[in-house]
Design an enzyme around this catalytic site. Structure first.
Site, PDB file in Angstrom:
ATOM      1  N   HIS A 231      -3.736   7.161   3.826  1.00  0.00           N
ATOM      2  CA  HIS A 231      -4.255   5.925   3.239  1.00  0.00           C
ATOM      3  C   HIS A 231      -5.640   5.581   3.863  1.00  0.00           C
ATOM      4  CE1 HIS A 231      -4.016   2.061   1.231  1.00  0.00           C
ATOM      5  NE2 HIS A 231      -3.763   1.545   2.497  1.00  0.00           N
TER       6      HIS A 231
ATOM      7  N   CYS B  80       0.785  -1.260  -0.095  1.00  0.00           N
ATOM      8  CA  CYS B  80       0.215   0.107   0.152  1.00  0.00           C
ATOM      9  C   CYS B  80       0.780   1.343  -0.027  1.00  0.00           C
ATOM     10  CB  CYS B  80      -0.812  -0.005   1.348  1.00  0.00           C
ATOM     11  SG  CYS B  80      -2.109  -1.314   1.397  1.00  0.00           S
TER      12      CYS B  80
ATOM     13  N   ASN C  29     -10.266   0.149   0.465  1.00  0.00           N
ATOM     14  CA  ASN C  29      -8.902   0.230   0.029  1.00  0.00           C
ATOM     15  C   ASN C  29      -8.486   0.042  -1.029  1.00  0.00           C
ATOM     16  OD1 ASN C  29      -5.962  -0.223   0.841  1.00  0.00           O
ATOM     17  ND2 ASN C  29      -6.399  -1.207   2.749  1.00  0.00           N
TER      18      ASN C  29
END
Ligand code: COA
Length: 320
Positions: free
Chosen positions: A249, A110, A279
């Site tokens: 994030h 990520c 996500n």
């Protein structure tokens, strides 16, 4: 010398999977998912490819920057995996947008986008490039088991892109790697090489592509956000209150809220789109940059902050 952002773009799949649809697939509910994560819908690639989203995001960023693809010096793609392992994703993006510079992929889970900013910055400092395109594109639905309610509710597909030019707008950068496969793993598909036939017994049989210990990841994430934001502000010699917007994030709204409270940040300074997109791993921050671009005024300070598999994380403080 580092960079300035000239253009941003994003692209999401046509099909959005909502919590009601998911609750017909696994034993979950809109109420559980919303209250534990803040997610309502997420994009899932159906008849499109990841390359389609990547090219759409890249072209939007190039148009906004008013830059032709053939004037790029480098393309960096961050992705867990493109449509194929070979050709790697950045090569296909280069071909599809009509660029002729060299191109490579980076996989930092990520955290890929923030790490790519540091690589781009190093290219500029070494005079190896004047213009760089970063495309962060992820096809997480490819790895998920839609029988596993603890993971399939979290992730979505998407792509975000930025065009960078040499400049002075990177104020500080703090990256974190804490190698650990005990709390979050995305395993590869097992091949079918017949090891056993030759007397070996080494074939890895992965039963689950995405596995995580949600609560441990949650704790890592909150600490990572808090520490890297504090470090990035300290490195730039500014107070956290002087930052105009935070783009954390988008993994779980509760993670973001816990970090926000610990850092004493005002609610309206936190940008978020997790409710709609879930996500999207390394695409998360550039998707948001493109979505919120009209809010950003010249000279504003933006804090881009990430965490994820590896384990990894980091923050970049930039001036718009
Ligand atoms: N729907 C309904 N119930 C669910 C569920 C779902 N989708 N997923 C798990 N549950 C159940 C569990 O089975 C458990 O039941 P039990 O108490 O009977 O055993 C209960 O809900 C609580 O599970 P738990 O894992 O403790 O929930 P949680 O509050 O920690 O929330 C996460 C789970 C995954 C939402 C949360 O831990 C999280 O977001 N972690 C970080 C994950 C992340 O960000 N990963 C990506 C990093 S880039």
């Amino acid at each position: 010398m580092a960079f300035k952002i000239l253009g941003v773009g994003n692209a999401l799949p046509k099909f959005m999977l909502d919590n009601q649809m998911l609750s017909k697939m696994v034993d979950t509910s809109d109420d559980w998912i919303t209250s534990r994560t803040g997610i309502k819908t997420r994009g899932i690639l159906t008849d499109e490819k990841l390359l389609d989203l990547s090219v759409a995001a890249a072209n939007k960023a190039l148009n906004l920057a008013n830059i032709k693809a053939d004037s790029l010096d480098l393309i960096i793609c961050t992705t867990l995996m493109g449509d194929t392992i070979s050709p790697y994703h950045a090569a296909m993006v280069q071909k599809s947008i009509g660029a002729n510079c060299h191109a490579f992929d980076m996989n930092v889970g990520c955290s890929g986008f923030v790490y790519a900013l540091e690589v781009a910055s190093a290219y500029f400092k070494s005079n190896l490039a004047n213009r760089i395109l970063i495309v962060s594109a992820e096809h997480m639905s490819n790895f998920l088991d839609y029988n596993d309610r603890s993971t399939c509710i979290l992730f979505g597909d998407g792509a975000g892109a930025v065009v960078l030019e040499k400049g002075e707008n990177l104020l500080s950068m703090k990256l974190i790697t804490a190698g650990d496969d005990s709390i979050l793993r995305v395993t590869r598909h097992a091949g079918n090489f017949p090891y056993e036939k030759f007397g070996f017994n080494k074939k890895e049989k992965s039963t689950q592509n995405v596995w995580m210990d949600g609560q441990q990841v949650y704790m890592f994430a909150v600490n990572c956000l808090v520490n890297s934001i504090q470090d990035a502000a300290k490195q730039a010699n500014i107070n956290i209150n002087e930052i105009d917007y935070f783009l954390p994030h988008q993994a779980n709204m509760r993670i973001i809220e816990a970090a926000r409270i610990k850092l004493g940040i005002a609610k309206d300074k936190i940008l978020s789109n997790i409710e709609r997109v879930g996500n999207t791993t390394s695409a998360s921050i550039p998707i948001m940059l493109a979505e919120y671009v009209s809010k950003f005024k010249r000279g504003m300070k933006l804090l881009l902050s990430t965490f994820g598999g590896g384990m990894s994380g980091g923050s970049a403080l930039i001036k718009w």
